[in-house]
Design a protein around this motif. Structure first.
Motif, PDB file in Angstrom:
ATOM      1  N   MET A 120       1.845   0.896 -18.005  1.00  0.00           N
ATOM      2  CA  MET A 120       2.497   1.753 -17.011  1.00  0.00           C
ATOM      3  C   MET A 120       1.644   1.824 -15.750  1.00  0.00           C
ATOM      4  SD  MET A 120       3.545   5.794 -17.140  1.00  0.00           S
ATOM      5  CE  MET A 120       4.374   5.599 -18.714  1.00  0.00           C
ATOM      6  N   CYS A 121       2.301   1.691 -14.601  1.00  0.00           N
ATOM      7  CA  CYS A 121       1.611   1.725 -13.310  1.00  0.00           C
ATOM      8  C   CYS A 121       2.236   2.768 -12.396  1.00  0.00           C
ATOM      9  CB  CYS A 121       1.703   0.356 -12.628  1.00  0.00           C
ATOM     10  SG  CYS A 121       1.000  -1.002 -13.568  1.00  0.00           S
ATOM     11  N   ARG A 122       1.407   3.293 -11.496  1.00  0.00           N
ATOM     12  CA  ARG A 122       1.897   4.196 -10.450  1.00  0.00           C
ATOM     13  C   ARG A 122       1.366   3.734  -9.091  1.00  0.00           C
ATOM     14  NH1 ARG A 122       4.552   8.657 -12.077  1.00  0.00           N
ATOM     15  NH2 ARG A 122       4.241   9.425 -14.205  1.00  0.00           N
ATOM     16  N   PRO A 123       2.142   3.917  -8.031  1.00  0.00           N
ATOM     17  CA  PRO A 123       1.656   3.586  -6.690  1.00  0.00           C
ATOM     18  C   PRO A 123       0.317   4.256  -6.412  1.00  0.00           C
ATOM     19  CG  PRO A 123       4.002   4.044  -6.622  1.00  0.00           C
ATOM     20  CD  PRO A 123       3.547   4.398  -8.010  1.00  0.00           C
ATOM     21  N   SER A 124      -0.547   3.572  -5.690  1.00  0.00           N
ATOM     22  CA  SER A 124      -1.907   4.078  -5.506  1.00  0.00           C
ATOM     23  C   SER A 124      -2.444   3.723  -4.134  1.00  0.00           C
ATOM     24  CB  SER A 124      -2.833   3.478  -6.574  1.00  0.00           C
ATOM     25  OG  SER A 124      -3.053   2.096  -6.309  1.00  0.00           O
ATOM     26  N   LYS A 125      -3.592   4.278  -3.834  1.00  0.00           N
ATOM     27  CA  LYS A 125      -4.346   3.853  -2.658  1.00  0.00           C
ATOM     28  C   LYS A 125      -5.032   2.528  -2.975  1.00  0.00           C
ATOM     29  CE  LYS A 125      -8.748   6.075  -3.799  1.00  0.00           C
ATOM     30  NZ  LYS A 125      -9.840   6.944  -3.292  1.00  0.00           N
ATOM     31  N   ILE A 126      -5.618   1.911  -1.962  1.00  0.00           N
ATOM     32  CA  ILE A 126      -6.412   0.711  -2.178  1.00  0.00           C
ATOM     33  C   ILE A 126      -7.671   1.118  -2.952  1.00  0.00           C
ATOM     34  CG2 ILE A 126      -7.641  -1.176  -1.047  1.00  0.00           C
ATOM     35  CD1 ILE A 126      -5.816  -0.716   1.373  1.00  0.00           C
ATOM     36  N   PRO A 127      -8.027   0.397  -4.020  1.00  0.00           N
ATOM     37  CA  PRO A 127      -9.207   0.798  -4.797  1.00  0.00           C
ATOM     38  C   PRO A 127     -10.464   0.844  -3.943  1.00  0.00           C
ATOM     39  CG  PRO A 127      -8.486  -1.437  -5.369  1.00  0.00           C
ATOM     40  CD  PRO A 127      -7.403  -0.819  -4.549  1.00  0.00           C
ATOM     41  N   ASP A 128     -11.271   1.878  -4.194  1.00  0.00           N
ATOM     42  CA  ASP A 128     -12.541   2.092  -3.496  1.00  0.00           C
ATOM     43  C   ASP A 128     -12.350   2.332  -2.003  1.00  0.00           C
ATOM     44  OD1 ASP A 128     -15.296   2.454  -3.738  1.00  0.00           O
ATOM     45  OD2 ASP A 128     -15.726   0.436  -3.022  1.00  0.00           O
ATOM     46  N   SER A 129     -11.137   2.780  -1.632  1.00  0.00           N
ATOM     47  CA  SER A 129     -10.881   3.095  -0.229  1.00  0.00           C
ATOM     48  C   SER A 129     -11.189   4.566   0.039  1.00  0.00           C
ATOM     49  CB  SER A 129      -9.419   2.807   0.106  1.00  0.00           C
ATOM     50  OG  SER A 129      -9.083   3.320   1.380  1.00  0.00           O
ATOM     51  N   LYS A 130     -11.712   4.857   1.231  1.00  0.00           N
ATOM     52  CA  LYS A 130     -11.974   6.238   1.610  1.00  0.00           C
ATOM     53  C   LYS A 130     -10.700   6.957   2.017  1.00  0.00           C
ATOM     54  CE  LYS A 130     -16.709   5.225   3.118  1.00  0.00           C
ATOM     55  NZ  LYS A 130     -17.667   5.245   4.257  1.00  0.00           N
ATOM     56  N   SER A 131      -9.680   6.195   2.310  1.00  0.00           N
ATOM     57  CA  SER A 131      -8.396   6.777   2.698  1.00  0.00           C
ATOM     58  C   SER A 131      -7.579   7.135   1.467  1.00  0.00           C
ATOM     59  CB  SER A 131      -7.610   5.786   3.567  1.00  0.00           C
ATOM     60  OG  SER A 131      -6.281   6.229   3.755  1.00  0.00           O
ATOM     61  N   ASN A 132      -6.802   8.213   1.571  1.00  0.00           N
ATOM     62  CA  ASN A 132      -5.894   8.607   0.493  1.00  0.00           C
ATOM     63  C   ASN A 132      -4.497   8.033   0.693  1.00  0.00           C
ATOM     64  OD1 ASN A 132      -7.740  10.171  -1.026  1.00  0.00           O
ATOM     65  ND2 ASN A 132      -7.502  11.878   0.413  1.00  0.00           N
ATOM     66  N   HIS A 133      -4.347   7.120   1.646  1.00  0.00           N
ATOM     67  CA  HIS A 133      -3.046   6.504   1.910  1.00  0.00           C
ATOM     68  C   HIS A 133      -2.545   5.759   0.674  1.00  0.00           C
ATOM     69  CE1 HIS A 133       0.097   4.044   3.665  1.00  0.00           C
ATOM     70  NE2 HIS A 133      -0.553   2.951   3.320  1.00  0.00           N
ATOM     71  N   ILE A 134      -1.338   6.102   0.199  1.00  0.00           N
ATOM     72  CA  ILE A 134      -0.716   5.392  -0.908  1.00  0.00           C
ATOM     73  C   ILE A 134      -0.152   4.084  -0.365  1.00  0.00           C
ATOM     74  CG2 ILE A 134       1.093   5.429  -2.669  1.00  0.00           C
ATOM     75  CD1 ILE A 134      -1.241   7.315  -3.241  1.00  0.00           C
ATOM     76  N   ALA A 135      -0.761   2.986  -0.754  1.00  0.00           N
ATOM     77  CA  ALA A 135      -0.411   1.673  -0.211  1.00  0.00           C
ATOM     78  C   ALA A 135       0.734   1.072  -1.035  1.00  0.00           C
ATOM     79  CB  ALA A 135      -1.630   0.761  -0.213  1.00  0.00           C
ATOM     80  N   HIS A 136       1.893   1.669  -0.908  1.00  0.00           N
ATOM     81  CA  HIS A 136       3.055   1.228  -1.675  1.00  0.00           C
ATOM     82  C   HIS A 136       4.298   1.807  -1.024  1.00  0.00           C
ATOM     83  CE1 HIS A 136       5.730   0.526  -5.128  1.00  0.00           C
ATOM     84  NE2 HIS A 136       4.805  -0.282  -5.601  1.00  0.00           N
ATOM     85  N   PHE A 137       5.440   1.138  -1.218  1.00  0.00           N
ATOM     86  CA  PHE A 137       6.680   1.628  -0.615  1.00  0.00           C
ATOM     87  C   PHE A 137       7.261   2.817  -1.372  1.00  0.00           C
ATOM     88  CE2 PHE A 137       7.248  -2.351  -2.954  1.00  0.00           C
ATOM     89  CZ  PHE A 137       8.094  -1.979  -3.989  1.00  0.00           C
ATOM     90  N   PHE A 138       6.800   3.073  -2.627  1.00  0.00           N
ATOM     91  CA  PHE A 138       7.222   4.252  -3.376  1.00  0.00           C
ATOM     92  C   PHE A 138       6.097   5.286  -3.403  1.00  0.00           C
ATOM     93  CE2 PHE A 138      10.203   1.391  -6.007  1.00  0.00           C
ATOM     94  CZ  PHE A 138      11.264   1.640  -5.151  1.00  0.00           C
ATOM     95  N   SER A 139       6.453   6.532  -3.671  1.00  0.00           N
ATOM     96  CA  SER A 139       5.466   7.604  -3.739  1.00  0.00           C
ATOM     97  C   SER A 139       4.706   7.549  -5.066  1.00  0.00           C
ATOM     98  CB  SER A 139       6.165   8.964  -3.606  1.00  0.00           C
ATOM     99  OG  SER A 139       6.811   9.310  -4.825  1.00  0.00           O
ATOM    100  N   ARG A 140       3.646   8.318  -5.135  1.00  0.00           N
ATOM    101  CA  ARG A 140       2.805   8.371  -6.337  1.00  0.00           C
ATOM    102  C   ARG A 140       3.581   8.861  -7.554  1.00  0.00           C
ATOM    103  NH1 ARG A 140      -1.950   6.309  -8.604  1.00  0.00           N
ATOM    104  NH2 ARG A 140      -2.826   7.826 -10.036  1.00  0.00           N
ATOM    105  N   LYS A 141       4.650   9.621  -7.347  1.00  0.00           N
ATOM    106  CA  LYS A 141       5.430  10.152  -8.465  1.00  0.00           C
ATOM    107  C   LYS A 141       6.266   9.074  -9.153  1.00  0.00           C
ATOM    108  CE  LYS A 141       5.769  14.806  -6.484  1.00  0.00           C
ATOM    109  NZ  LYS A 141       6.671  15.876  -5.995  1.00  0.00           N
TER     110      LYS A 141
END
Length: 205
Positions: A120-141
């Protein structure tokens, strides 16, 4: 056409947004042959870096990264990230890629002989990024669950999307437009073509 998401153990309930249930199944002459083919399917299933090779030109390209953002070529584990290069424009803030985090890996066996593996996967930020930007077209939910199963004389590959809501958080204007367009495509089942290509490809060898 099924108008409701299938209730599947271990997969989030559908509450809001779009969803999809995409499955491919192959039957065999005996349980022994099914078991042999399931071993091949398991190897393919856990080889995320080679999913595109198995699934053909319609599939996105998937690459596995660890929590530090380093590319790895091994079995996936919880806390890893998957970088996705989908056909068409990607997330501009993530250099054209979309990212998900592996939040669950599960193996279940049942009394009737059914065996199942789940990632199972969920949209996320770029790993080890200081930004909390979710790098995906869907939300974290939102979630995407990749599943393989073995029955008495069959094997199955499935991808199940749940609560697919466009990501409008911490993204710029063009990012919001792009995410909404992809969301509309998902809602209209256009992305199901890609997922069906993937499930068909995983069991076709």
């Amino acid at each position: 056409m099924n108008m409701k998401a299938k209730p599947i153990p271990g997969i989030p309930y559908q509450v809001k947004g779009a969803y999809h249930d995409t499955e491919s199944r192959k039957y065999f002459s005996s349980s022994e042959v099914a078991a042999q083919n399931f071993e091949i399917l398991k190897e393919r299933f856990f080889s995320i870096n080679r999913w595109k090779d198995y699934c053909g030109g319609w599939s996105a390209d998937f690459k596995l990264f660890d929590s530090t953002g380093s590319f790895v070529d091994r079995m996936p584990k919880v806390g890893d990230f998957v970088r996705i290069d989908i056909p068409g424009p990607g997330d501009l803030q993530a250099k054209g890629f979309d990212w998900v985090e592996i939040v669950k890996i599960d193996h279940q066996t049942y009394e009737n002989g059914l065996e199942r593996y789940l990632i199972m996967c969920r949209p996320s930020k770029i790993p080890d990024s200081k930004s909390n930007h979710i790098a995906h077209f869907f939300s974290r939910k939102s979630s995407s669950s990749f599943v393989i199963c073995k029955g008495a004389d069959w094997i199955k590959a499935g991808v199940y999307g749940r609560n697919e809501i466009p990501n409008f958080s911490k993204t710029d204007f063009f990012g919001k437009i792009r995410n909404f367009i992809v969301f509309i495509g998902g809602s209209l089942r256009l992305t199901k073509i890609q997922w069906k290509s993937m499930t068909d490809g995983l069991i076709d060898y």
